[in-house]
Design an enzyme around this catalytic site. Structure first.
Site, PDB file in Angstrom:
ATOM      1  N   ASN A  11      -2.123  21.830  32.529  1.00 18.00           N
ATOM      2  CA  ASN A  11      -2.203  22.131  31.098  1.00 18.00           C
ATOM      3  C   ASN A  11      -1.006  21.458  30.408  1.00 18.00           C
ATOM      4  OD1 ASN A  11      -1.626  23.459  28.596  1.00 18.00           O
ATOM      5  ND2 ASN A  11      -3.020  25.095  29.161  1.00 18.00           N
ATOM      6  N   ASP A  13      -0.288  21.443  27.092  1.00 14.77           N
ATOM      7  CA  ASP A  13      -0.005  21.950  25.740  1.00 14.77           C
ATOM      8  C   ASP A  13       1.472  21.857  25.373  1.00 14.77           C
ATOM      9  OD1 ASP A  13      -2.642  22.666  25.588  1.00 14.77           O
ATOM     10  OD2 ASP A  13      -2.298  24.818  25.834  1.00 14.77           O
ATOM     11  N   HIS A  14       2.333  22.162  26.362  1.00 18.32           N
ATOM     12  CA  HIS A  14       3.738  22.281  25.995  1.00 18.32           C
ATOM     13  C   HIS A  14       4.474  20.944  25.918  1.00 18.32           C
ATOM     14  CE1 HIS A  14       3.241  26.397  25.386  1.00 18.32           C
ATOM     15  NE2 HIS A  14       2.871  26.632  26.635  1.00 18.32           N
ATOM     16  N   HIS A  47      -5.410  23.023  25.020  1.00 19.74           N
ATOM     17  CA  HIS A  47      -5.887  24.117  24.173  1.00 19.74           C
ATOM     18  C   HIS A  47      -5.637  23.759  22.717  1.00 19.74           C
ATOM     19  CE1 HIS A  47      -5.493  28.771  23.296  1.00 19.74           C
ATOM     20  NE2 HIS A  47      -6.410  28.187  22.555  1.00 19.74           N
ATOM     21  N   ARG A  49      -5.521  25.122  19.373  1.00 17.16           N
ATOM     22  CA  ARG A  49      -5.506  26.425  18.701  1.00 17.16           C
ATOM     23  C   ARG A  49      -5.839  26.270  17.225  1.00 17.16           C
ATOM     24  NH1 ARG A  49      -2.910  31.120  20.281  1.00 17.16           N
ATOM     25  NH2 ARG A  49      -2.372  31.157  22.477  1.00 17.16           N
ATOM     26  N   ARG A  53      -0.611  24.709  16.850  1.00 17.81           N
ATOM     27  CA  ARG A  53       0.834  24.817  17.126  1.00 17.81           C
ATOM     28  C   ARG A  53       1.287  23.846  18.218  1.00 17.81           C
ATOM     29  NH1 ARG A  53       1.107  30.711  19.907  1.00 17.81           N
ATOM     30  NH2 ARG A  53      -0.072  31.229  18.048  1.00 17.81           N
ATOM     31  N   HIS A  54       0.375  23.463  19.109  1.00 12.97           N
ATOM     32  CA  HIS A  54       0.753  22.422  20.082  1.00 12.97           C
ATOM     33  C   HIS A  54      -0.215  21.243  19.976  1.00 12.97           C
ATOM     34  CE1 HIS A  54      -1.782  25.131  22.445  1.00 12.97           C
ATOM     35  NE2 HIS A  54      -0.810  25.979  22.669  1.00 12.97           N
ATOM     36  N   GLU A  74      -9.743  23.889  26.119  1.00 11.61           N
ATOM     37  CA  GLU A  74      -9.603  25.325  25.892  1.00 11.61           C
ATOM     38  C   GLU A  74      -9.707  25.612  24.408  1.00 11.61           C
ATOM     39  OE1 GLU A  74      -6.230  27.983  26.891  1.00 11.61           O
ATOM     40  OE2 GLU A  74      -6.213  26.806  28.718  1.00 11.61           O
ATOM     41  N   THR A 104       1.283  33.288  23.670  1.00  7.19           N
ATOM     42  CA  THR A 104       0.388  32.625  24.610  1.00  7.19           C
ATOM     43  C   THR A 104      -0.840  33.510  24.759  1.00  7.19           C
ATOM     44  OG1 THR A 104       0.204  31.693  26.841  1.00  7.19           O
ATOM     45  CG2 THR A 104       1.531  33.685  26.623  1.00  7.19           C
ATOM     46  N   THR A 105      -1.843  33.028  25.482  1.00 13.98           N
ATOM     47  CA  THR A 105      -3.075  33.803  25.617  1.00 13.98           C
ATOM     48  C   THR A 105      -2.774  35.075  26.398  1.00 13.98           C
ATOM     49  OG1 THR A 105      -4.149  31.663  25.750  1.00 13.98           O
ATOM     50  CG2 THR A 105      -5.502  33.587  26.244  1.00 13.98           C
ATOM     51  N   GLU A 155     -12.563  31.829  34.693  1.00 13.34           N
ATOM     52  CA  GLU A 155     -11.163  31.609  35.064  1.00 13.34           C
ATOM     53  C   GLU A 155     -10.488  32.969  35.033  1.00 13.34           C
ATOM     54  OE1 GLU A 155      -8.963  28.303  33.429  1.00 13.34           O
ATOM     55  OE2 GLU A 155      -7.076  29.404  33.635  1.00 13.34           O
ATOM     56  N   HIS A 198      -2.686  31.013  34.459  1.00 15.40           N
ATOM     57  CA  HIS A 198      -1.741  31.670  33.549  1.00 15.40           C
ATOM     58  C   HIS A 198      -0.542  32.228  34.295  1.00 15.40           C
ATOM     59  CE1 HIS A 198      -0.108  33.374  29.957  1.00 15.40           C
ATOM     60  NE2 HIS A 198      -1.061  32.784  29.274  1.00 15.40           N
ATOM     61  N   GLY A 220       0.375  25.243  33.462  1.00 15.33           N
ATOM     62  CA  GLY A 220       0.995  24.470  32.398  1.00 15.33           C
ATOM     63  C   GLY A 220       2.476  24.709  32.252  1.00 15.33           C
ATOM     64  N   HIS A 221       2.831  25.809  31.628  1.00 14.30           N
ATOM     65  CA  HIS A 221       4.191  26.053  31.174  1.00 14.30           C
ATOM     66  C   HIS A 221       5.235  25.806  32.258  1.00 14.30           C
ATOM     67  CE1 HIS A 221       7.643  28.683  30.108  1.00 14.30           C
ATOM     68  NE2 HIS A 221       7.467  28.100  28.949  1.00 14.30           N
TER      69      HIS A 221
HETATM   70  N1  PXP Z   1      -5.500  28.956  31.778  1.00 13.95           N
HETATM   71  C1  PXP Z   1      -5.704  29.424  30.527  1.00 13.95           C
HETATM   72  C2  PXP Z   1      -7.078  29.849  30.167  1.00 13.95           C
HETATM   73  C3  PXP Z   1      -4.650  29.484  29.601  1.00 13.95           C
HETATM   74  O1  PXP Z   1      -4.867  29.967  28.363  1.00 13.95           O
HETATM   75  C4  PXP Z   1      -3.384  29.012  29.979  1.00 13.95           C
HETATM   76  C5  PXP Z   1      -2.266  29.022  28.995  1.00 13.95           C
HETATM   77  O2  PXP Z   1      -2.564  28.236  27.916  1.00 13.95           O
HETATM   78  C6  PXP Z   1      -3.231  28.511  31.268  1.00 13.95           C
HETATM   79  C7  PXP Z   1      -4.283  28.516  32.167  1.00 13.95           C
HETATM   80  C8  PXP Z   1      -1.919  27.977  31.747  1.00 13.95           C
HETATM   81  O3  PXP Z   1      -0.987  28.986  31.739  1.00 13.95           O
HETATM   82  P1  PXP Z   1       0.548  28.624  31.974  1.00 13.95           P
HETATM   83  O4  PXP Z   1       0.922  27.700  30.871  1.00 13.95           O
HETATM   84  O5  PXP Z   1       1.229  29.937  31.920  1.00 13.95           O
HETATM   85  O6  PXP Z   1       0.632  27.954  33.318  1.00 13.95           O
END
Ligand code: PXP
Length: 248
Positions: A11, A13-14, A47, A49, A53-54, A74, A104-105, A155, A198, A220-221
């Site tokens: 992921n 996003d960040h 993702h 949003r 934001r990202h 996403e 975050t989600t 998921e 996540h 991701g993060h």
């Molecule tokens: N899966 C989903 C559905 C998510 O919403 C996220 C966070 O955006 C992730 C995976 C990845 O989570 P993380 O960034 O905490 O690894």
């Protein structure tokens, strides 16, 4: 029999979060995605949003044009996102709950209560050729509803398990772990493909990666953070190594 291969989805996003902190174009999420592809990830998640934001719309456009691995798009179940997904026809659409104020989600999707709405929402996306993934808690009611609405994938939200592990609350962690394990087996028995994500880190990934029914982890993060210290390819490759170790 459960499948044995386990895909790693990154992921990104960040990377966009960092770019947006200054505006402009650096660091470029597409560059990160291409580098991750070369390092061996099996997919990229982004993702979009509501508040952008990202990821922004142009990122999705650029990822669709540049990626050779599948894009897992996403999004929340809104008309706007449905239009965007229908325009791009990504490999997979992962539907997540989205609250404007959250960082975050936070939780899984409420599938059971929104069954009719979600069935109607995902039908055109499936017709367009996207695989449909629903991000759910390890809750039998939600897993069964995901099956009923015609999702291809669930998921599992592993955030509570990862948080409990990080906080040293092993009683809670083990309880979360058992629910995740049971729901992963159950979802697979219903014919759903099982993914998880996540909050995963090097420290907590292995027990989840060892579930034989899980086919993909989306992370991701932690990996984007780790890339600051060791670079993105080594960060990704270390996760891959741990996943493979857990699997064998
Ligand atoms: N899966 C989903 C559905 C998510 O919403 C996220 C966070 O955006 C992730 C995976 C990845 O989570 P993380 O960034 O905490 O690894």
């Amino acid at each position: 029999m459960a499948e044995t291969s386990l895909r790693l989805g990154l992921n990104i996003d960040h990377v966009a979060t960092l770019r947006n902190a200054r505006g402009g174009t650096n660091p470029d999420p597409v560059r990160a995605a291409k580098l991750a592809e070369e390092a061996g990830v099996d997919g990229i998640t982004a993702h979009l949003r509501e508040d952008r934001r990202h990821m922004v719309d142009a990122d999705i456009e650029n990822l669709m044009q540049s990626l050779t691995v599948p894009l897992n798009f996403e999004m929340a179940a809104t008309d706007e996102m449905q239009r965007i997904a229908l325009r791009h026809k990504p490999h997979a659409v992962c539907i997540v709950p989205e609250k404007r104020e959250e960082r975050t989600t936070e939780g899984g999707l409420e599938v059971a209560r929104e069954q009719n709405k979600l069935s109607d929402f995902i039908a055109p996306l499936r017709e367009a050729g996207s695989r449909i993934s629903l991000f759910v808690a390890a809750d039998m009611k939600q897993v069964e509803a995901a099956h009923r609405v015609g999702a291809d994938i669930i998921e599992l939200h592993v955030g509570a398990y990862c948080d409990a592990h990080a906080e040293g609350d092993f009683k809670l962690r083990d309880a979360e772990f058992e629910s995740l394990r049971d729901m992963s087996t159950y979802a697979h028995s219903l014919g759903l493909e099982v993914h998880a994500g996540h909050g995963l880190t090097y420290d907590c990934v292995k027990p989840i990666a060892a579930f034989p029914e899980v086919r993909e982890l989306n992370i991701g993060h932690f990996l984007i953070g780790e890339a600051v210290f060791r670079g993105l390819p080594p960060a990704v490759q270390e996760m891959r190594r741990l996943m493979d170790e857990a699997r064998h």
